[in-house]
Design an enzyme around this catalytic site. Structure first.
Site, short mmCIF file in Angstrom:
data_model
loop_
_atom_site.label_atom_id
_atom_site.label_comp_id
_atom_site.label_asym_id
_atom_site.label_seq_id
_atom_site.Cartn_x
_atom_site.Cartn_y
_atom_site.Cartn_z
N ASN A 1 53.93 27.69 3.15
CA ASN A 1 55.24 27.45 2.56
C ASN A 1 55.64 25.98 2.69
OD1 ASN A 1 56.07 30.58 3.90
ND2 ASN A 1 55.96 30.12 1.72
N ASP B 1 49.69 51.86 41.98
CA ASP B 1 49.43 52.89 43.00
C ASP B 1 47.97 52.82 43.38
OD1 ASP B 1 51.90 54.11 42.87
OD2 ASP B 1 51.30 55.34 41.15
N VAL C 1 61.62 29.75 -3.90
CA VAL C 1 60.54 30.71 -3.78
C VAL C 1 59.43 30.22 -2.86
CG1 VAL C 1 58.62 31.65 -5.13
CG2 VAL C 1 60.96 31.87 -5.97
N ASN D 1 52.02 32.82 -2.44
CA ASN D 1 52.69 33.38 -1.26
C ASN D 1 52.41 34.86 -1.09
OD1 ASN D 1 53.72 30.90 -0.89
ND2 ASN D 1 55.87 31.45 -1.21
N ASP E 1 54.11 57.55 39.43
CA ASP E 1 53.83 58.91 39.00
C ASP E 1 54.90 59.90 39.43
OD1 ASP E 1 53.11 58.72 41.64
OD2 ASP E 1 50.98 59.08 41.33
N ASP F 1 59.61 57.55 41.57
CA ASP F 1 59.11 56.26 41.07
C ASP F 1 59.86 55.83 39.82
OD1 ASP F 1 57.24 56.15 43.05
OD2 ASP F 1 55.60 56.95 41.82
N THR G 1 47.49 35.36 -2.64
CA THR G 1 46.34 34.67 -2.04
C THR G 1 46.60 34.26 -0.59
OG1 THR G 1 46.91 32.48 -2.84
CG2 THR G 1 45.59 33.87 -4.29
N ASP G 2 47.88 34.05 -0.21
CA ASP G 2 48.20 33.81 1.20
C ASP G 2 48.43 35.12 1.93
OD1 ASP G 2 48.04 31.14 1.55
OD2 ASP G 2 50.18 30.84 2.03
P1 ATP Z 1 49.78 56.42 46.26
O1 ATP Z 1 51.17 55.99 46.55
O2 ATP Z 1 48.82 55.31 46.14
O3 ATP Z 1 49.68 57.42 45.15
P2 ATP Z 1 49.66 58.50 48.21
O4 ATP Z 1 49.29 59.63 47.34
O5 ATP Z 1 49.07 58.44 49.55
O6 ATP Z 1 49.29 57.13 47.59
P3 ATP Z 1 52.22 59.68 48.48
O7 ATP Z 1 51.96 60.72 47.49
O8 ATP Z 1 53.55 59.04 48.58
O9 ATP Z 1 51.23 58.49 48.33
O10 ATP Z 1 51.86 60.31 49.88
C1 ATP Z 1 52.19 59.69 51.09
C2 ATP Z 1 51.49 60.37 52.24
O11 ATP Z 1 51.98 61.70 52.38
C3 ATP Z 1 50.00 60.51 52.05
O12 ATP Z 1 49.32 59.39 52.52
C4 ATP Z 1 49.68 61.74 52.86
O13 ATP Z 1 49.46 61.42 54.21
C5 ATP Z 1 50.93 62.57 52.75
N1 ATP Z 1 50.79 63.59 51.71
C6 ATP Z 1 50.38 63.43 50.44
N2 ATP Z 1 50.38 64.57 49.76
C7 ATP Z 1 50.81 65.51 50.62
C8 ATP Z 1 51.06 66.91 50.51
N3 ATP Z 1 50.86 67.57 49.38
N4 ATP Z 1 51.51 67.55 51.60
C9 ATP Z 1 51.72 66.89 52.74
N5 ATP Z 1 51.52 65.59 52.90
C10 ATP Z 1 51.07 64.88 51.86
#
Ligand code: ATP
Length: 941
Positions: free
Chosen positions: A730, A346, A299, A758, A664, A668, A761-762
């Protein structure tokens, strides 16, 4: 598609309402609308509420987690409980009813206690799961509205785009380039293209191109659809009962603790058997006494409450992190967090605010400033401080609003999961879409453009989608003149390389090399001021073949229009958080799609370690070895595509780093999944990335990553502390009993007393150590090497050291009182040899001294263990309370008749307390010296 047919057949055949449901895909759209009493305008908010009540929430009851009964039964899975149950049974059989009752009571206590802790932990885990909501974009009351996906109902019109998880089963109304990954449903990993229309009733699930299914993933394109089934009625609801929460593996902590528990149990059984056999064969001690000793050792050696304490502290820690906006999706990750030494983040939205505002425009070869901030549509266009006519910038702004997917709509407020009684759901009016595009949208509004009028004047014919790899997007429109025209926006260099002319003062002129260089120079200037730059172009004469379903071929022979530079200020809390990471031995690497100049400017603003940049194209030109050589010195990767993230990640991991990676976008997801700690963005992120992640940042904020790392380190420290505390307790008990037995003193403490220590109190202070505050230096030390478990060499020496010192200090308390009581009238020799009355009296008092000594020594142990972390006795009020409770309970045991009866104790006199006090001081001194010696030999914890 025989495979998928096989997959879905059984599910369909046993569905009660298969007749109507199987027709959703074969009916004309009008019939679908009629059946569902809806239209392409969607539902009214009040109708949607009624339906929600009628149909229930749009969720699949994913195997409710673990049931309470299961949790209770879990408690009986440890060998120890059975040792105790057997012990109680034998005690009862030989007539020791009180002992039997106490042990039985402890069994019940341990199981109830363990149950409650596990239950609470389970509740926390469920609560965390609840928090990770996905959202759906629907049309309600004629307006686009973002709602909790669980509130989607049949008849709703939904909008999906790449990266979304389809919220419910739905029939397509409109699509553009839509491709969906239906692997979750059909097992088919190749994406399926979708098209509006009708298909035969017999068409297999995998081939119903006009339908979308819940929990499948939009790979590409966008679509509008009408929801036909929700929740359990969906295809996935029918076949898969538990997609989520299927397997909850033990965390590495728990696994290590399990291993340890088994090791101890085995060791105990071995030692106990040897003692028992030797005693029974050669000794003359009564069998009952041998049995008691055996039970006592068993124990005392096993840390009863440990597994439950570990689970609870992880779950509570995770909850605390959630309060700080870091949602832990997988508990084991808490441990990995403490080892992270590189964070790849990012830029946009994580390091910066992502509330972008267009500040400068280049058009007609001139630069203009734009006034106003945020979403405020009041603003002016100026040149050299003087307001100018909007015509000077109108073409660039129009392009920015046409080639744009932002819409005005509403969003249901967070936390409002139940509709309010009066039916007025709280909604806020807002821009729905990508922040970059919102900035362009607002800039155009400043010039008086109205998006609805513009959409009527220039109806959109098609779109070539934006992807992070392409870095541009194009839309094709009909113009008032009747000419189909393409509008493009994107990273300036990708736009420029597709232009051969430019528009200057209404004239289309050739784009010379000098002009290209001039535009690049402007882009660079904007970048140096940390502006995010976007290029714009159009193409007036789009070939017929490219009007309806345009592809990249349309992006040629374009006419350059100009640039827009947006300010995306760093989040104010980032520089501090980043400095905190660097102090904690964690390097921060920015990986961004933005251009090198802007990235460097932002990097400087937030305080990256260095501003050495490698761009995506440079990266592609490097061999793996070359990248390996430089990767440790590069803190910015600019103009990257998502697949570069994976390569950077692998290179860092190959060099032994533990990497946290944020993401995002859809693409990715692989990098986020493969990172040691995958971090998704709660606000901006796509559903897919969230699913691949370990942690979701509810506020998208870099500072939260730093807090999460701190949280992870703190939890790890706390687990280490209470493991050390429980095991050293223990260890002390075993060593005492063992030494006593070897010295011929019999049992120096009874099994029941050991159980009390055990478990009560512990146990109570251990539990509260789980919520100890972070050590002062928690973010000043280097990350923990990933291979380092909870139990380090230092902890082993602590356990052994504490055990020995406790024995050294407690043994005199025993012998002194054991022999001390034998003064006049008792037979000393008889007492030593066997069962004389003197023996009994002395033993009770002596055992009481040892028993109480252990409890008092706890305070010294707690301090010795926490000293290393710079925590004073009063830094955790729960711990203070726990110690107070432990001491009070001990006093109740000593001074109440029930306590005395149950635990065989003698009420202690002042002189006894004095002895215990002196022993405690001696123990404290020994510990102080010991800790100093440990400090010399062990750098780490
Ligand atoms: P991070 O990677 O830090 O989020 P980011 O938003 O610039 O940066 P992306 O979303 O990959 O990265 O965009 C890459 C590039 O594409 C941007 O720098 C911009 O010049 C262009 N871009 C971003 N959004 C649009 C859009 N909606 N339409 C056209 N070109 C875009």
């Amino acid at each position: 598609m025989s495979q998928s047919e096989r997959d879905q057949e059984p599910a369909r055949s046993d569905r009660p309402e298969s007749a109507t449901e199987s027709e959703w895909h074969s009916q004309p759209l009008e019939a679908v609308y009629a059946t569902l009493e809806t239209s392409e305008e969607g539902l009214d908010p009040s109708e949607a509420r009624t339906r929600l009540e009628r149909e229930g929430a749009n969720e699949i009851e994913a195997g409710e987690g673990i049931t309470p009964l299961q949790i209770l039964l879990e408690q009986y899975k440890t060998a120890l409980i059975w040792v105790l149950i057997v012990a109680a049974a034998v005690m009862a059989a030989v007539g020791h009813t009180i002992d039997a009752a106490v042990i039985a009571g402890v069994v019940i206590f341990i199981t109830v206690f363990g149950f409650l802790q596990d239950y609470r932990a389970e509740q926390s885990i469920q609560a965390l799961k609840e928090m990770s909501t996905t959202y759906a974009l629907v049309r309600r009351g004629g307006e686009k509205t973002e709602i909790d996906a669980r509130k989607v109902v049949p008849g709703d019109v939904i909008f999906v785009e790449s990266g979304d998880i389809v919220p419910a089963d739905a029939r397509l109304i409109e699509e553009s380039n839509l491709r969906v990954d239906e692997a979750a449903l059909t097992g088919e990993s190749v994406g399926v293209s979708k098209e509006v229309g009708e298909v035969d009733e017999e068409t297999s699930l995998a081939e119903r191109e006009n339908s979308l299914y819940k929990d499948t993933v939009v790979e590409r394109g966008s679509g509008t659809a009408v929801v036909v089934e929700t929740g359990p009625e969906t295809e996935i609801g029918q076949i898969a009962t538990a997609l989520e929460g299927a397997e909850e593996r033990d965390t590495p902590f728990q696994a290590e603790m399990d291993r340890l528990g088994k090791l101890i149990a085995l060791g105990v059984i071995g030692v106990v058997s040897i003692i028992a056999i030797t005693e029974l064969v050669i000794g003359d001690t009564p069998a009952l006494q041998v049995f008691l000793t055996a039970v006592g050792i068993a124990v005392s050696a096993v840390p009863e409450g440990l597994p439950a304490v570990v689970t609870l502290s992880l779950a509570l820690g995770a909850r605390r992190m959630a309060e700080k906006n870091a949602l832990v999706r997988r508990l084991p990750i808490v441990e990995a967090l403490g080892s992270v030494d590189v964070v790849c983040t990012d830029k946009t939205g994580t390091l910066t605010e992502e509330e972008m505002t267009v500040q400068r425009i280049v058009a007609n070869r001139e630069t203009y400033d734009v006034t106003g901030t945020g979403f405020d549509v009041d603003g002016e266009f100026r040149r050299n401080g003087e307001p100018v006519d909007v015509d000077r910038v109108a073409e660039v702004l129009r392009c920015g609003m046409l080639c744009n997917n932002v819409d005005l709509g509403t969003r249901e407020r967070d936390g409002d999961t139940e509709p309010t009684e009066e039916g007025s759901e709280e909604r806020e009016r807002t821009y729905l879409g990508d922040p970059t595009e919102i900035a362009l949208f607002v800039a155009a509004q400043k010039a008086g453009f109205d998006h609805r009028e513009l959409a009527d004047e220039y109806p959109r014919l098609g779109e070539v989608e934006f992807t992070s790899a392409r870095k541009r997007m194009t839309t094709v429109h009909e113009t008032p003149g009747g000419e189909p025209t393409a509008y493009m926006k994107g990273a300036p260099e990708t736009v420029l390389e597709r232009c051969d002319r430019e528009l200057v003062d209404g004239e289309i002129v050739e784009l010379t090399d000098d002009r290209r260089r001039a535009i690049e120079g402007r882009t660079e200037e904007f970048g140096e001021d940390a502006l995010r730059v976007m290029g714009f172009a159009y193409r007036p004469d789009v070939p017929d073949a490219q009007t309806r379903e345009p592809d990249e071929d349309v992006e040629r022979e374009m006419v350059f229009l100009g640039l827009q530079g947006m300010l995306d200020p760093p989040r104010p809390e980032v520089p501090n958080a980043l400095a905190g990471c660097l102090d904690a031995g964690i390097n921060v690497v920015m990986i961004t799609g933005d251009n090198a100049v802007t990235a460097r400017a932002v990097g400087e603003d937030v305080g990256l370690r260095s501003t050495t940049v490698i761009t995506g194209p440079e990266l592609e030109g490097m061999s793996d070895d070359e990248l390996r050589d430089v990767v440790d010195d590069v803190d910015i990767f600019a103009r990257t595509s998502p697949d570069h993230k994976t390569r950077i990640l692998q290179t860092l991991q190959g060099k032994g780093h533990t990497v946290a990676m944020t993401g995002d976008g859809v693409n990715d997801a692989p990098a986020v999944k493969n990172a040691d700690v995958g971090v998704a963005m709660g606000i901006r992120g796509t559903d897919v990335t969230e699913q691949a992640s370990d942690i979701v940042l509810l506020d998208d904020n870099f500072a939260t990553i730093r807090d999460a790392v701190e949280g992870g380190r703190r939890i790890f420290d706390n687990v280490r502390k209470f493991v050390n505390y429980l095991l050293s307790g223990n260890g002390g008990e075993v060593t005492m009993i063992f030494t006593g037995t070897l010295a011929g003193l019999g049992l120096v403490i009874t099994p029941i007393q050991v159980l009390w220590i055990n478990v009560v109190t512990d146990g109570i202070p251990a539990l509260t150590m789980g919520v100890d505050p972070a050590a002062e230096d928690v973010m000043d030390r280097d990350p923990r090497p990933p291979e380092e478990g909870v139990i380090t060499e230092r902890i082993v020496t602590s356990i052994v050291g504490i055990a020995i010192f406790m024995t050294i200090c407690l043994l005199p308390l025993f012998t002194l009182n054991y022999f001390g009581e034998l003064i006049p009238g008792y037979d000393v020799t008889g007492a030593l040899l066997g069962w004389s009355p003197g023996y009994e009296v002395g033993r009770d008092l002596a055992q009481t001294m040892v028993f109480t000594g252990f409890v008092v020594f706890e305070i010294v142990r707690i301090q010795a263990i926490r000293y290393r972390y710079g925590l004073g006795l009063f830094s955790n009020r729960w711990l203070v309370l726990a110690v107070a409770v432990a001491v009070t309970l001990q006093l109740l045991v000593l001074y109440t008749s029930t306590g005395q009866l149950l635990f065989d104790v003698e009420p202690l006199q002042f002189v006894h307390w004095l002895q215990i006090g002196l022993a405690a001081v001696a123990f404290a001194l020994l510990m102080a010296i010991f800790v100093k010696v440990q400090d010399r030999y062990f750098e780490r914890y």
